[in-house]
Design a protein around this motif. Structure first.
Motif, PDB file in Angstrom:
ATOM      1  N   ARG A 180      24.556 -22.579  17.326  1.00  0.00           N
ATOM      2  CA  ARG A 180      23.991 -22.831  18.512  1.00  0.00           C
ATOM      3  C   ARG A 180      23.933 -21.462  19.293  1.00  0.00           C
ATOM      4  N   THR A 186      23.858 -18.377  17.942  1.00  0.00           N
ATOM      5  CA  THR A 186      22.417 -17.782  17.514  1.00  0.00           C
ATOM      6  C   THR A 186      21.281 -18.198  17.568  1.00  0.00           C
ATOM      7  N   GLN A 187      21.331 -19.531  17.933  1.00  0.00           N
ATOM      8  CA  GLN A 187      20.062 -20.404  18.022  1.00  0.00           C
ATOM      9  C   GLN A 187      19.441 -20.446  16.897  1.00  0.00           C
ATOM     10  N   ALA A 238      19.383 -18.351  14.228  1.00  0.00           N
ATOM     11  CA  ALA A 238      18.471 -17.294  13.927  1.00  0.00           C
ATOM     12  C   ALA A 238      18.718 -16.850  12.509  1.00  0.00           C
ATOM     13  N   ASP A 261      23.529 -14.748  26.620  1.00  0.00           N
ATOM     14  CA  ASP A 261      22.244 -15.472  26.522  1.00  0.00           C
ATOM     15  C   ASP A 261      22.093 -15.645  25.005  1.00  0.00           C
ATOM     16  N   PRO A 262      22.109 -16.897  24.189  1.00  0.00           N
ATOM     17  CA  PRO A 262      21.961 -17.016  22.706  1.00  0.00           C
ATOM     18  C   PRO A 262      20.779 -16.441  22.330  1.00  0.00           C
ATOM     19  N   ASP A 263      19.588 -16.801  23.188  1.00  0.00           N
ATOM     20  CA  ASP A 263      18.283 -16.469  22.798  1.00  0.00           C
ATOM     21  C   ASP A 263      18.289 -14.756  22.838  1.00  0.00           C
ATOM     22  N   LYS A 264      18.819 -14.237  23.542  1.00  0.00           N
ATOM     23  CA  LYS A 264      18.967 -12.616  23.567  1.00  0.00           C
ATOM     24  C   LYS A 264      19.669 -12.360  22.312  1.00  0.00           C
ATOM     25  N   ALA A 278      20.149 -13.553  19.657  1.00  0.00           N
ATOM     26  CA  ALA A 278      19.319 -14.029  18.340  1.00  0.00           C
ATOM     27  C   ALA A 278      18.500 -12.974  18.274  1.00  0.00           C
ATOM     28  N   GLY A 279      17.983 -12.515  19.301  1.00  0.00           N
ATOM     29  CA  GLY A 279      16.794 -11.383  19.442  1.00  0.00           C
ATOM     30  C   GLY A 279      17.491 -10.100  18.810  1.00  0.00           C
TER      31      GLY A 279
END
Length: 207
Positions: A34, A36-37, A39, A77-80, A82-83
């Motif tokens: 979760r 790291t979404q 990734a 933010d997990p999305d960031k 992961a990015g």
């Protein structure tokens, strides 16, 4: 779209299987997915290494809505994360960079690239520092205030001879009364006119 935003996050089964195969706790592995979404296994594994000491790492994992409000309180933010992990950095490095840059992903990337010589050290310094506005930050200036920044010349080393290929070095040091004393091999005597402008090394002490 409303139904999608309310759907609980589902850890990737492939990533989860790889982490479990390494012997990590299942609940912690789900949290890694979760954070790291999903990734990738490498990003999730790095997250595990960086958080396996957390008190809630192995507590029962409860699916939370992907768009819920609880995620931001857990960290960056997990999305960031992961990015940044997709650029080849670890989840911990991404978290440290985001924390240092106030959650700005673009600035976080620049922050990472400018500290590649000792990135892990920079990340440790960020993640282990006291919270902003805490007492540690307020006392930072006094930690380095060790007295009046005024120094007094206590001695010097100079060279006797026409060049550095011949001759030798001597030392002139102040005694308790403030007078200069020359130390020239076995010769020790008061120096009336020390070569203050010809020193190679100068010795100072804070007043």
């Amino acid at each position: 779209s409303i139904a999608a935003s309310a759907a609980a996050f589902k850890p990737d089964e492939g990533i989860l299987a790889q982490l479990l195969g390494m012997g990590f706790d299942e609940n912690g592995c789900k949290r890694a997915c979760r954070a790291t979404q999903n990734a990738g296994a490498e990003a999730a594994m790095e997250w595990v290494f960086g958080h396996m000491g957390d008190p809630d790492f192995a507590t029962p994992y409860v699916d939370e809505p992907a768009g819920g409000a609880a995620a931001p309180s857990e960290g960056p933010d997990p999305d960031k994360v992961a990015g940044l992990a997709a650029l080849g950095f670890t989840a911990r490095q991404a978290e440290g960079a985001l924390k240092a840059c106030g959650g700005d992903a673009e600035r976080a990337a620049d922050w990472i690239f400018s500290r590649l010589d000792d990135l892990d050290g920079a990340v440790d310094a960020v993640l282990n520092e006291a919270p902003a506005g805490g007492s540690a930050g307020g006392d930072a200036s006094t930690d380095f205030d060790d007295g009046d920044p005024t120094y007094e010349l206590k001695g010097l080393v100079s060279h006797i001879g026409s060049n550095t290929g011949c001759g030798h070095y001597v030392a002139h040091l102040r005694d308790k009364e403030g007078n200069f004393v020359i130390f020239d091999d076995e010769k020790v005597a008061r120096s009336e006119k020390p070569p203050l402008q010809l020193g190679y090394v100068y010795l100072y002490a804070r007043k």
